[in-house]
Design a protein around this motif. Structure first.
Motif, PDB file in Angstrom:
ATOM      1  N   ALA A 158       0.821  -1.209   0.000  1.00 29.61           N
ATOM      2  CA  ALA A 158       0.000   0.000   0.000  1.00 29.61           C
ATOM      3  C   ALA A 158       0.856   1.260   0.000  1.00 29.61           C
ATOM      4  O   ALA A 158       0.384   2.328  -0.412  1.00 29.61           O
ATOM      5  CB  ALA A 158      -0.932  -0.002   1.204  1.00 29.61           C
ATOM      6  N   LEU A 159       2.113   1.166   0.453  1.00 28.10           N
ATOM      7  CA  LEU A 159       3.001   2.318   0.450  1.00 28.10           C
ATOM      8  C   LEU A 159       3.638   2.555  -0.918  1.00 28.10           C
ATOM      9  O   LEU A 159       4.212   3.624  -1.156  1.00 28.10           O
ATOM     10  CB  LEU A 159       4.108   2.134   1.491  1.00 28.10           C
ATOM     11  N   LEU A 160       3.562   1.578  -1.802  1.00 31.27           N
ATOM     12  CA  LEU A 160       4.258   1.670  -3.086  1.00 31.27           C
ATOM     13  C   LEU A 160       3.418   2.264  -4.195  1.00 31.27           C
ATOM     14  O   LEU A 160       3.953   2.677  -5.219  1.00 31.27           O
ATOM     15  CB  LEU A 160       4.755   0.281  -3.519  1.00 31.27           C
ATOM     16  N   ARG A 161       2.103   2.270  -4.034  1.00 31.47           N
ATOM     17  CA  ARG A 161       1.245   2.800  -5.093  1.00 31.47           C
ATOM     18  C   ARG A 161      -0.024   3.380  -4.491  1.00 31.47           C
ATOM     19  O   ARG A 161      -0.445   2.996  -3.400  1.00 31.47           O
ATOM     20  CB  ARG A 161       0.908   1.723  -6.123  1.00 31.47           C
ATOM     21  N   ARG A 162      -0.633   4.296  -5.223  1.00 23.30           N
ATOM     22  CA  ARG A 162      -1.852   4.937  -4.738  1.00 23.30           C
ATOM     23  C   ARG A 162      -3.046   4.011  -4.888  1.00 23.30           C
ATOM     24  O   ARG A 162      -3.911   3.953  -4.017  1.00 23.30           O
ATOM     25  CB  ARG A 162      -2.101   6.238  -5.501  1.00 23.30           C
ATOM     26  N   ARG A 163      -3.115   3.296  -5.993  1.00 24.63           N
ATOM     27  CA  ARG A 163      -4.240   2.383  -6.246  1.00 24.63           C
ATOM     28  C   ARG A 163      -3.728   0.953  -6.241  1.00 24.63           C
ATOM     29  O   ARG A 163      -2.896   0.583  -7.076  1.00 24.63           O
ATOM     30  CB  ARG A 163      -4.903   2.721  -7.588  1.00 24.63           C
ATOM     31  N   LEU A 164      -4.232   0.146  -5.313  1.00 25.04           N
ATOM     32  CA  LEU A 164      -3.812  -1.243  -5.224  1.00 25.04           C
ATOM     33  C   LEU A 164      -4.337  -2.035  -6.414  1.00 25.04           C
ATOM     34  O   LEU A 164      -5.414  -1.760  -6.945  1.00 25.04           O
ATOM     35  CB  LEU A 164      -4.314  -1.861  -3.919  1.00 25.04           C
ATOM     36  N   LEU A 165      -3.565  -3.027  -6.831  1.00 24.08           N
ATOM     37  CA  LEU A 165      -3.936  -3.876  -7.955  1.00 24.08           C
ATOM     38  C   LEU A 165      -4.426  -5.222  -7.454  1.00 24.08           C
ATOM     39  O   LEU A 165      -4.043  -5.688  -6.378  1.00 24.08           O
ATOM     40  CB  LEU A 165      -2.736  -4.078  -8.886  1.00 24.08           C
ATOM     41  N   ALA A 166      -5.260  -5.858  -8.266  1.00 23.62           N
ATOM     42  CA  ALA A 166      -5.702  -7.212  -7.957  1.00 23.62           C
ATOM     43  C   ALA A 166      -4.511  -8.160  -8.059  1.00 23.62           C
ATOM     44  O   ALA A 166      -3.572  -7.916  -8.824  1.00 23.62           O
ATOM     45  CB  ALA A 166      -6.806  -7.630  -8.933  1.00 23.62           C
ATOM     46  N   PRO A 167      -4.520  -9.262  -7.289  1.00 29.84           N
ATOM     47  CA  PRO A 167      -3.382 -10.194  -7.337  1.00 29.84           C
ATOM     48  C   PRO A 167      -3.047 -10.673  -8.740  1.00 29.84           C
ATOM     49  O   PRO A 167      -1.874 -10.913  -9.051  1.00 29.84           O
ATOM     50  CB  PRO A 167      -3.847 -11.345  -6.441  1.00 29.84           C
ATOM     51  N   ALA A 168      -4.042 -10.803  -9.612  1.00 34.15           N
ATOM     52  CA  ALA A 168      -3.787 -11.276 -10.972  1.00 34.15           C
ATOM     53  C   ALA A 168      -3.055 -10.236 -11.810  1.00 34.15           C
ATOM     54  O   ALA A 168      -2.532 -10.560 -12.885  1.00 34.15           O
ATOM     55  CB  ALA A 168      -5.102 -11.653 -11.653  1.00 34.15           C
ATOM     56  N   GLN A 169      -3.006  -8.967 -11.350  1.00 34.42           N
ATOM     57  CA  GLN A 169      -2.325  -7.908 -12.091  1.00 34.42           C
ATOM     58  C   GLN A 169      -1.167  -7.295 -11.318  1.00 34.42           C
ATOM     59  O   GLN A 169      -0.409  -6.508 -11.876  1.00 34.42           O
ATOM     60  CB  GLN A 169      -3.323  -6.789 -12.436  1.00 34.42           C
ATOM     61  N   ASP A 170      -1.000  -7.672 -10.077  1.00 35.79           N
ATOM     62  CA  ASP A 170      -0.035  -7.018  -9.207  1.00 35.79           C
ATOM     63  C   ASP A 170       1.397  -7.323  -9.637  1.00 35.79           C
ATOM     64  O   ASP A 170       1.710  -8.427 -10.098  1.00 35.79           O
ATOM     65  CB  ASP A 170      -0.253  -7.471  -7.762  1.00 35.79           C
ATOM     66  N   TRP A 171       2.272  -6.360  -9.447  1.00 37.05           N
ATOM     67  CA  TRP A 171       3.698  -6.538  -9.735  1.00 37.05           C
ATOM     68  C   TRP A 171       4.517  -5.680  -8.782  1.00 37.05           C
ATOM     69  O   TRP A 171       4.021  -4.723  -8.191  1.00 37.05           O
ATOM     70  CB  TRP A 171       4.023  -6.169 -11.184  1.00 37.05           C
ATOM     71  N   LEU A 172       5.769  -6.046  -8.626  1.00 37.49           N
ATOM     72  CA  LEU A 172       6.689  -5.318  -7.773  1.00 37.49           C
ATOM     73  C   LEU A 172       7.986  -5.081  -8.532  1.00 37.49           C
ATOM     74  O   LEU A 172       8.369  -5.886  -9.392  1.00 37.49           O
ATOM     75  CB  LEU A 172       6.981  -6.097  -6.490  1.00 37.49           C
ATOM     76  N   PRO A 173       8.687  -3.999  -8.233  1.00 38.18           N
ATOM     77  CA  PRO A 173       9.982  -3.762  -8.894  1.00 38.18           C
ATOM     78  C   PRO A 173      11.045  -4.704  -8.360  1.00 38.18           C
ATOM     79  O   PRO A 173      11.107  -4.978  -7.163  1.00 38.18           O
ATOM     80  CB  PRO A 173      10.284  -2.305  -8.540  1.00 38.18           C
ATOM     81  N   ALA A 174      11.879  -5.176  -9.254  1.00 35.54           N
ATOM     82  CA  ALA A 174      12.916  -6.134  -8.867  1.00 35.54           C
ATOM     83  C   ALA A 174      14.061  -6.060  -9.867  1.00 35.54           C
ATOM     84  O   ALA A 174      13.940  -5.460 -10.939  1.00 35.54           O
ATOM     85  CB  ALA A 174      12.351  -7.553  -8.809  1.00 35.54           C
ATOM     86  N   TYR A 175      15.152  -6.671  -9.516  1.00 33.36           N
ATOM     87  CA  TYR A 175      16.224  -6.860 -10.486  1.00 33.36           C
ATOM     88  C   TYR A 175      16.863  -8.227 -10.247  1.00 33.36           C
ATOM     89  O   TYR A 175      16.815  -8.776  -9.145  1.00 33.36           O
ATOM     90  CB  TYR A 175      17.263  -5.740 -10.429  1.00 33.36           C
ATOM     91  N   VAL A 176      17.419  -8.765 -11.302  1.00 31.36           N
ATOM     92  CA  VAL A 176      17.962 -10.123 -11.295  1.00 31.36           C
ATOM     93  C   VAL A 176      19.458 -10.044 -11.571  1.00 31.36           C
ATOM     94  O   VAL A 176      19.891  -9.355 -12.506  1.00 31.36           O
ATOM     95  CB  VAL A 176      17.269 -11.004 -12.348  1.00 31.36           C
ATOM     96  N   VAL A 177      20.230 -10.723 -10.757  1.00 35.63           N
ATOM     97  CA  VAL A 177      21.679 -10.722 -10.915  1.00 35.63           C
ATOM     98  C   VAL A 177      22.203 -12.143 -10.809  1.00 35.63           C
ATOM     99  O   VAL A 177      21.583 -13.012 -10.189  1.00 35.63           O
ATOM    100  CB  VAL A 177      22.358  -9.835  -9.849  1.00 35.63           C
TER     101      VAL A 177
END
Length: 651
Positions: A436-455
């Motif tokens: 809830a701190l990352l976006r103003r409008r929460l997304l449904a679980p089927a559309q939700d995403w988070l920022p990440a990086y792969v190393v």
């Protein structure tokens, strides 16, 4: 506003959503929420699949559909591919208060202000060069924060007038009147300026102070801004989301905008575990994650709950790309992408490895033994896979009594995702609260995403001798010394009303050993101080006993990917490194002070015993516990009891 550049990985940590950073022109900005990270003028030119990253275990743990890499900026050029060009991560100018270096005037600008702020005082107009030019103002170093993650401008006008809603709108000035502390910083409502002020003035002394009373936090700013039992509480501002007021009511405190307690990113990390070791090549992973393939497979995965066949997959993907791939490998790659176990496995495993345990645990997301145990099981073996390759380098005879296993991790793939942040202190954060701190409008679980990086990186895995460890950790002096850390942490946790932890001798030993070994590897191998990380595998739960540690480097550049760390796993190399690390731990450069202070506790919340910057501390990005729960005494013994440590007779 001049644009700035930043590494993509830094947009996950330490400059993720809600964090402040400094642009090249000196402007302080705050990273905006995820709602507008992929905003583009022409949506037809946005190709999101290029930014999608996957880790089936971490997706299930964080309850999201996918992870996205932060967008990289590409300038649009004639004749080049226009897709995903001109993508920028938005930032907002914060703090809004600015002050003049010369006349000390304070000005409050809008949150959407994109231009530098000039001092409006007419005395700064320079006509000597034939045109008028005003003095540029600098942003103030003070902000206000609360424990719920909110961030606001410091209430200068309310503070100096001692009122929730001051009627005076005179010019404010922030003056320095000598002294090195906040007592020398004075806010003045100038009676000689236009508009005319009331002449009130007040020092900033005490604005950062706080105390706990009966498990309730009381801050000086909240209790004393107005006084007379009229608390000034947090208004719930979230400027990174464009919200200046929101119901909160928590105590608020002043802070320096660059202070460590202003932003604690919550980053969850996962080492990629293939469903079937060696079944899927790196080339097939790349094919399945192509922008024109992954969406088709995702749709196929969501059709129904029936098992998907290799022919169904081939009917969806470009045949030219997958013709050389066998049906067995293709089906294994599909299962590996979405974390789909075979029927026999799913019946026996359930959701233990995927979701990390109970619903309560999924909300708290502590580093539980349930989450780490699958990694532990695979690392201690010798899997050969393009995503995770582990080998047995052998063990030096001098190490066989203390260690049970040593592995050379030649290849590993790590995903790090930002799931929220805290302010004031690094407390536990529920999953839903963090999102809830990352976006103003929460997304449904089927559309939700988070920022990440792969190393990708490499590492060394060490596991203690279970029989010797069991004998050592049952000794009463060992248990009593570890109990001191548990008591110190417990007293602070009870005071703050947070969850207590039981810190076992095993955990302190392995954690401190990891720090000592990393410090030695930095000198031996020439790594930078923040390039090596620890990953602890510690548990005494029956059926999931663990006593291992992984020291690894996972970086997006060449450092740590050229075999420098895995080469140190060879018996002839590892033995002198361990001998030196443990030998140096017997005497710290600040001893006897460091060892003596260990009896009473030192460091954050007094949760360390004999451990300081001279011997066992690391950059906080390298440590899983923010440099807490460390003690050399349980590794090499103390001055009073040299035989207390697990490695007292080592070397």
């Amino acid at each position: 506003m001049t644009s700035g550049s930043i590494r993509r990985a830094q947009l996950v940590s330490p400059f993720g959503v809600g964090a402040m950073s400094i642009l090249v022109n000196g402007t302080s900005v705050i990273t905006a929420g995820l709602d507008h990270w992929f905003g583009i003028d022409d949506p037809s030119l946005l190709e999101l699949n290029e930014y999608i990253a996957g880790d089936w275990r971490l997706e299930q743990r964080l309850q999201v559909r996918e992870f996205r890499l932060p967008p990289d900026f590409r300038m649009r050029r004639r004749g080049s591919d226009p897709r995903n060009t001109d993508l920028k991560v938005p930032v907002l100018r914060f703090p809004r208060w600015s002050f003049c270096m010369y006349c000390k005037r304070l000005e409050l600008s809008p949150l959407s202000m994109s231009q530098p702020v000039d001092c409006p005082d007419p005395s700064h107009i320079d006509g000597s060069i034939g045109k008028q030019r005003r003095t540029r103002m600098s942003q103030v170093p003070f902000v206000a924060i609360c424990a719920r993650g909110h961030l606001d401008d410091f209430p200068f006008r309310e503070w100096v007038h001692k009122s929730h809603s001051p009627g005076c709108r005179g010019v404010l000035r922030l003056q320095s009147r000598g002294g090195g502390g906040l007592e020398g910083q004075v806010v003045v409502c100038d009676p000689d300026a236009i508009p005319k002020g009331c002449g009130a003035e007040r020092s900033l002394e005490g604005i950062m102070n706080a105390r706990w009373v009966n498990q309730v936090e009381r801050t000086y700013l909240t209790d004393n801004l107005v006084g007379n039992n009229q608390p000034y509480v947090c208004k719930g501002a979230r400027p990174w989301l464009g919200e200046t007021e929101r119901a909160c009511g928590e105590p608020i405190r002043g802070a320096l905008r660059g202070a460590g307690n202003v932003y604690f990113p919550k980053v969850e990390s996962s080492i990629y575990l293939p469903r079937t070791v060696g079944a899927v090549s790196a080339a097939l992973h790349d094919l399945l994650n192509r922008a024109d393939v992954r969406p088709l497979l995702r749709l196929l995965n969501r059709t129904d709950g029936a098992a998907v066949t290799a022919q169904q997959i081939r009917d969806e993907v470009p045949p030219e790309l997958f013709q050389p791939i066998s049906d067995t490998e293709l089906l294994a790659g599909y299962r590996d992408m979405f974390g789909i176990a075979e029927e026999a496995e799913s019946e026996s495993e359930g959701h233990v490895d995927g979701d990390g345990g109970s619903a309560e645990d999924a909300e708290s997301l502590t580093s539980t033994d349930v989450w780490r145990h699958p990694e532990f099981q695979l690392l201690r073996e010798t899997p050969t896979d393009d995503m995770l390759t582990v080998a047995d380098p052998g063990m030096h005879p001098q190490l066989s009594g203390s260690f049970g296993r040593i592995r050379r991790v030649e290849t590993l793939t790590e995903t790090r995702a930002l799931r929220g942040f805290t302010r004031v202190r690094d407390d536990d954060l529920k999953l839903s609260v963090g999102k809830a701190l990352l976006r103003r409008r929460l997304l449904a679980p089927a559309q939700d995403w988070l920022p990440a990086y792969v190393v990708k990186g490499e590492g060394i895995y060490l596991e203690l001798n279970p029989h010797r460890l069991a004998t050592w950790e049952r000794r009463h002096p060992v248990v009593d010394r570890a109990q001191k850390i548990t008591d110190h942490h417990g007293s602070v946790a009870r005071l703050r009303g947070t969850r207590t932890r039981s810190i076992s001798p095993r955990f302190v030993l392995i954690h401190t050993l990891a720090h000592l070994l990393i410090n030695e590897l930095i000198f031996t191998c020439g790594y930078s101080s923040a390039s090596l990380r620890e990953r602890l595998y510690v548990s005494e739960t029956q059926g999931r006993e663990m006593a291992g540690l992984l020291i690894y480097t996972a970086a997006g550049d060449s450092e740590g990917t050229m075999g420098g760390l895995v080469r140190m796993a060879r018996p002839e190399n590892l033995w002198p490194v361990l001998a030196t690390a443990i030998g140096d731990a017997r005497w710290c450069s600040t001893d006897p002070v460091c060892m003596d202070a260990g009896d009473k506790g030192q460091g954050p919340d007094s949760c360390n015993l004999a451990a300081c910057h001279g011997c066992a501390l690391l950059p906080e990005t390298s440590c899983e516990e923010f440099n807490r729960f460390l003690d050399r005494g349980l590794v090499v013994g103390t001055f009073a009891d040299p035989n207390l440590g697990y490695f007292s007779s080592f070397g």
